[in-house]
Design a protein around this motif. Structure first.
Motif, PDB file in Angstrom:
ATOM      1  N   UNK A   1       0.846  -1.188   0.000  1.00  0.00           N
ATOM      2  CA  UNK A   1       0.000   0.000   0.000  1.00  0.00           C
ATOM      3  C   UNK A   1       0.886   1.243   0.000  1.00  0.00           C
ATOM      4  N   UNK A   2       0.496   2.237  -0.784  1.00  0.00           N
ATOM      5  CA  UNK A   2       1.299   3.461  -0.882  1.00  0.00           C
ATOM      6  C   UNK A   2       1.447   4.168   0.463  1.00  0.00           C
ATOM      7  N   UNK A   3       0.540   3.874   1.401  1.00  0.00           N
ATOM      8  CA  UNK A   3       0.592   4.527   2.708  1.00  0.00           C
ATOM      9  C   UNK A   3       1.655   3.907   3.627  1.00  0.00           C
ATOM     10  N   UNK A   4       2.150   2.713   3.256  1.00  0.00           N
ATOM     11  CA  UNK A   4       3.181   2.060   4.067  1.00  0.00           C
ATOM     12  C   UNK A   4       4.544   2.635   3.689  1.00  0.00           C
ATOM     13  N   UNK A   5       5.252   3.121   4.674  1.00  0.00           N
ATOM     14  CA  UNK A   5       6.543   3.753   4.423  1.00  0.00           C
ATOM     15  C   UNK A   5       7.662   2.707   4.375  1.00  0.00           C
ATOM     16  N   UNK A   6       8.360   2.660   3.255  1.00  0.00           N
ATOM     17  CA  UNK A   6       9.547   1.816   3.118  1.00  0.00           C
ATOM     18  C   UNK A   6      10.709   2.752   2.816  1.00  0.00           C
ATOM     19  N   UNK A   7      11.643   2.846   3.747  1.00  0.00           N
ATOM     20  CA  UNK A   7      12.746   3.799   3.602  1.00  0.00           C
ATOM     21  C   UNK A   7      13.813   3.236   2.668  1.00  0.00           C
ATOM     22  N   UNK A   8      13.914   3.814   1.487  1.00  0.00           N
ATOM     23  CA  UNK A   8      14.929   3.404   0.515  1.00  0.00           C
ATOM     24  C   UNK A   8      15.767   4.621   0.158  1.00  0.00           C
ATOM     25  N   UNK A   9      17.046   4.559   0.480  1.00  0.00           N
ATOM     26  CA  UNK A   9      17.937   5.671   0.169  1.00  0.00           C
ATOM     27  C   UNK A   9      18.322   5.641  -1.311  1.00  0.00           C
ATOM     28  N   UNK A  10      18.285   6.798  -1.939  1.00  0.00           N
ATOM     29  CA  UNK A  10      18.648   6.886  -3.347  1.00  0.00           C
ATOM     30  C   UNK A  10      20.087   6.425  -3.570  1.00  0.00           C
ATOM     31  N   UNK A  11      20.943   6.669  -2.574  1.00  0.00           N
ATOM     32  CA  UNK A  11      22.354   6.283  -2.696  1.00  0.00           C
ATOM     33  C   UNK A  11      22.540   4.767  -2.657  1.00  0.00           C
ATOM     34  N   UNK A  12      21.492   4.039  -2.226  1.00  0.00           N
ATOM     35  CA  UNK A  12      21.562   2.576  -2.166  1.00  0.00           C
ATOM     36  C   UNK A  12      21.097   1.923  -3.464  1.00  0.00           C
ATOM     37  N   UNK A  13      20.716   2.749  -4.441  1.00  0.00           N
ATOM     38  CA  UNK A  13      20.157   2.215  -5.680  1.00  0.00           C
ATOM     39  C   UNK A  13      21.107   2.369  -6.858  1.00  0.00           C
ATOM     40  N   UNK A  14      21.125   1.355  -7.712  1.00  0.00           N
ATOM     41  CA  UNK A  14      21.818   1.426  -9.000  1.00  0.00           C
ATOM     42  C   UNK A  14      20.743   1.217 -10.066  1.00  0.00           C
TER      43      UNK A  14
END
Length: 227
Positions: free
Chosen positions: A94-107
């Motif tokens: 659900x879009x209301x659930x917060x999942x913390x994903x750092x942009x620096x952790x993504x390729x």
């Protein structure tokens, strides 16, 4: 697919057909998000989004290794072969659930979408592959013609996977306290589909079984989902 090469790719394709036929017969809609064709037959992997009445509740029990025993159509000596394919089911978060994903952790990689036979679907770099570096989780999407749409879908998939991984981690910690840890890996399949020398599909967890393997592979799996 797991052990078995071309056999495993063909088996993965059979499982995809089984689930898609179940959806069509039971009022669920499904959409292919990403698909990697096998070199000779079947598929190496496929990601589908299933929508309808409580889909995760029904399908979550399908997670695990599925084992097929049959006379191989690819063996000129008509020998019996065993193939494995792994199924993973994660809920759409659900879009209301917060999942913390750092942009620096993504390729994030973009590339040409490819259709059957490796043909380019379009000339733009619209397909998207996102790698979450800390967990080495990779998601891809090439279903839309827009790169941004594919990126949005891939990010939603990544959130779902990370959520499922965290939930599995917490569940495992709870199980360890209970002394009840069950690893799902090749060699500890959840269901056997035997087509030769007899016909039997049996869930090793619940004991539910049927000798009508053809019907099961044609999508009649409600008994297994509800057992």
């Amino acid at each position: 697919p797991g052990a078995g090469g071309t056999e495993a790719c063909d088996w993965a394709g059979m499982l995809y057909r089984m689930y898609s036929m179940f959806c069509e017969k039971n009022g669920y809609s499904y959409k292919i998000i990403d698909e990697q064709k096998g070199d000779e037959a079947g598929i190496k992997s496929v990601t589908i989004l299933i929508s309808g009445y409580f889909p995760y509740g029904y399908f979550k029990g399908e997670t695990g290794v599925h084992r097929l025993v049959r006379i191989s159509p690819f063996d000129s000596n008509a020998r019996r072969h065993t193939s494995f394919a792994s199924v993973s089911v994660t809920p759409k978060i659900d879009d209301n659930i917060e999942i913390d994903i750092k942009q620096s952790d993504l390729k994030i990689d973009v590339y040409h979408s490819s259709g059957a036979g490796g043909q380019s679907v379009n000339t733009a770099n619209s397909a998207v592959r996102i790698t979450h570096i800390p967990t080495k989780t990779v998601v891809t999407c090439q279903v839309e013609r827009s790169q941004q749409q594919n990126k949005d879908i891939a990010m939603a998939m990544l959130k779902s996977k990370l959520y499922a991984m965290e939930k599995a981690k917490l569940d495992k910690e709870k199980d360890s306290l209970k002394g009840n840890i069950v690893d799902i890996n090749f060699g500890s399949q959840i269901r056997n589909y035997v087509l030769e020398p007899y016909k039997l599909v049996k869930d090793v967890r619940t004991g539910y079984e049927t000798s009508n393997a053809t019907k099961v592979l044609d999508g009649d799996i409600m008994g297994f989902l509800e057992s």
